[in-house]
Design a protein around this motif. Structure first.
Motif, PDB file in Angstrom:
ATOM      1  N   ALA A 188       7.369   4.201   3.356  1.00 55.25           N
ATOM      2  CA  ALA A 188       8.323   3.765   4.388  1.00 55.25           C
ATOM      3  C   ALA A 188       9.617   3.262   3.730  1.00 55.25           C
ATOM      4  O   ALA A 188      10.726   3.539   4.203  1.00 55.25           O
ATOM      5  N   LEU A 189       9.459   2.528   2.620  1.00 56.07           N
ATOM      6  CA  LEU A 189      10.644   2.013   1.921  1.00 56.07           C
ATOM      7  C   LEU A 189      11.444   3.163   1.299  1.00 56.07           C
ATOM      8  O   LEU A 189      12.681   3.207   1.402  1.00 56.07           O
ATOM      9  N   GLU A 190      10.721   4.110   0.697  1.00 55.51           N
ATOM     10  CA  GLU A 190      11.414   5.263   0.088  1.00 55.51           C
ATOM     11  C   GLU A 190      12.212   6.032   1.145  1.00 55.51           C
ATOM     12  O   GLU A 190      13.351   6.434   0.907  1.00 55.51           O
ATOM     13  N   ILE A 191      11.600   6.221   2.321  1.00 53.50           N
ATOM     14  CA  ILE A 191      12.288   6.961   3.392  1.00 53.50           C
ATOM     15  C   ILE A 191      13.533   6.195   3.843  1.00 53.50           C
ATOM     16  O   ILE A 191      14.611   6.764   4.010  1.00 53.50           O
ATOM     17  N   ASN A 202       0.859  -1.192   0.000  1.00 58.92           N
ATOM     18  CA  ASN A 202       0.000   0.000   0.000  1.00 58.92           C
ATOM     19  C   ASN A 202       0.897   1.244   0.000  1.00 58.92           C
ATOM     20  O   ASN A 202       2.120   1.139   0.114  1.00 58.92           O
ATOM     21  N   GLU A 203       0.272   2.403  -0.097  1.00 56.70           N
ATOM     22  CA  GLU A 203       1.050   3.658  -0.244  1.00 56.70           C
ATOM     23  C   GLU A 203       1.980   3.913   0.938  1.00 56.70           C
ATOM     24  O   GLU A 203       3.104   4.374   0.777  1.00 56.70           O
ATOM     25  N   ASP A 204       1.492   3.573   2.146  1.00 55.71           N
ATOM     26  CA  ASP A 204       2.316   3.810   3.340  1.00 55.71           C
ATOM     27  C   ASP A 204       3.572   2.952   3.326  1.00 55.71           C
ATOM     28  O   ASP A 204       4.658   3.396   3.709  1.00 55.71           O
ATOM     29  N   GLU A 205       3.391   1.698   2.862  1.00 54.82           N
ATOM     30  CA  GLU A 205       4.550   0.792   2.813  1.00 54.82           C
ATOM     31  C   GLU A 205       5.581   1.292   1.798  1.00 54.82           C
ATOM     32  O   GLU A 205       6.787   1.238   2.029  1.00 54.82           O
ATOM     33  N   VAL A 206       5.084   1.808   0.680  1.00 51.96           N
ATOM     34  CA  VAL A 206       5.997   2.328  -0.349  1.00 51.96           C
ATOM     35  C   VAL A 206       6.755   3.523   0.226  1.00 51.96           C
ATOM     36  O   VAL A 206       7.977   3.632   0.090  1.00 51.96           O
TER      37      VAL A 206
END
Ligand SMILES: C[S@@+](CC[C@H](N)C(=O)[O-])C[C@H]1O[C@@H](n2cnc3c(N)ncnc32)[C@H](O)[C@@H]1O
Length: 291
Positions: free
Chosen positions: A23-26, A17-21
């Motif tokens: 978190a990975l980007e951060i 989901n968007e939050d997981e993406v």
């Protein structure tokens, strides 16, 4: 066409989901920054870290956090902007006046017994707080015996701090704070007003050394009688808070003082048992001597 050469629809095993993406980007962005600049933000408090990164994203007009990665890797000036966003420099003179009052009443009276007094002011931002401290020390007849190290990891803030020139429109608020903090003279004695600015007098600067210091990775300052660090630890997670508090403990002389102010505390830290409480609400502590 044989069945083996037919194009099959790709099956993805994980649909993030968007939050997981995000978190990975951060995570990847922070790794790039640590790799390129040796600044490790991975132990900054998650909520404010995410908010600041998103602010930086908006200001830089990029589409997503991943686009920030090549920018930080290849453009040091972009990293400077990022750093500025990460470093919240809000401060004021005699901020939370009661803290200064307690410092004067409970700590300065003890510091008077030393012929030389070393003070580390960590996270000094643009310097208003350290000049407030210098004013108080001067009024107690202690400034000439003091060496104050005022540090921050934001070089732009340090430049402002070194200059000690502030907008005159703030002066009435600072004068009020000074009085509440138990100021003994007139606040106007400590600055020169000119063209809408107030320039702090040079004699207050003589005992202050401004220096770059990153609490995440730099060494301790040895033999301190007093350490002041307010409104900085709130941006760190528990692990980093414990590391920094341990650094402060190592930097203090036996029976040295630690002032954290009313937002931070030793209460849930690993250092709790190494300090006595001197002022409960203002979080002034004294290092216990086991000798
Ligand atoms: C909100 S200001 C506090 C200023 C002042 N102590 C006060 O209470 O008014 C926080 C300061 O902590 C500094 N800071 C944040 N992370 C730091 C780090 N890892 N090392 C040194 N300074 C840091 C920021 O650059 C900023 O100037």
């Amino acid at each position: 066409m044989t069945p083996s050469t037919q194009a099959k629809p790709q099956v993805y095993s994980h649909r993030p989901n968007e939050d997981e993406v995000m978190a990975l980007e951060i995570k990847l962005l922070l790794q790039a920054i640590a790799f390129r600049y040796d600044y490790d933000f991975s132990h900054y408090a998650q909520a404010s870290l995410t908010r600041r990164i998103n602010n930086c994203l908006k200001k830089s007009q990029l589409n997503n956090i991943a686009e920030m990665i090549p920018k930080v890797l290849h453009q040091p000036e972009f990293f400077e902007l990022f750093l500025k966003e990460m470093s919240v420099t809000v401060t004021e003179m005699f901020r939370d006046p009661k803290v200064f009052k307690e410092l004067r009443n409970k700590v300065f009276t003890q510091l008077k017994t030393y012929s030389r007094i070393n003070i580390w002011h960590a996270g000094c931002a643009t310097g208003e707080e350290v000049y407030s401290l210098a004013i108080m020390l001067k009024e107690e007849g202690l400034l000439h015996r003091c060496q104050i190290y005022a540090t921050d990891f934001n070089n732009q803030s340090l430049k402002v701090a070194e200059q000690g020139i502030y907008k005159a429109e703030k002066i009435s608020e600072y004068t009020h704070n000074y009085q509440l903090a138990g100021g003994k003279a007139s606040f106007a004695d400590y600055y020169q007003a000119k063209h809408g600015y107030a320039k702090i007098h040079n004699d207050l600067k003589e005992h202050i050394t401004f220096a770059h210091h990153n609490l995440i990775k730099d060494q301790c300052f040895a033999q301190m009688h007093l350490i002041i660090c307010r409104n900085v630890l709130i941006y760190f997670d528990k692990t980093l808070q414990n590391n920094v508090l341990s650094l402060f403990n190592q930097s203090l002389l036996h029976r040295g003082y630690l002032l954290l102010g009313d937002k931070e505390s030793l209460e849930f830290s690993k250092q709790k048992n190494n300090f006595d409480t001197i002022a409960k609400d203002q979080r002034i502590y004294q290092k216990i001597s086991y000798e």
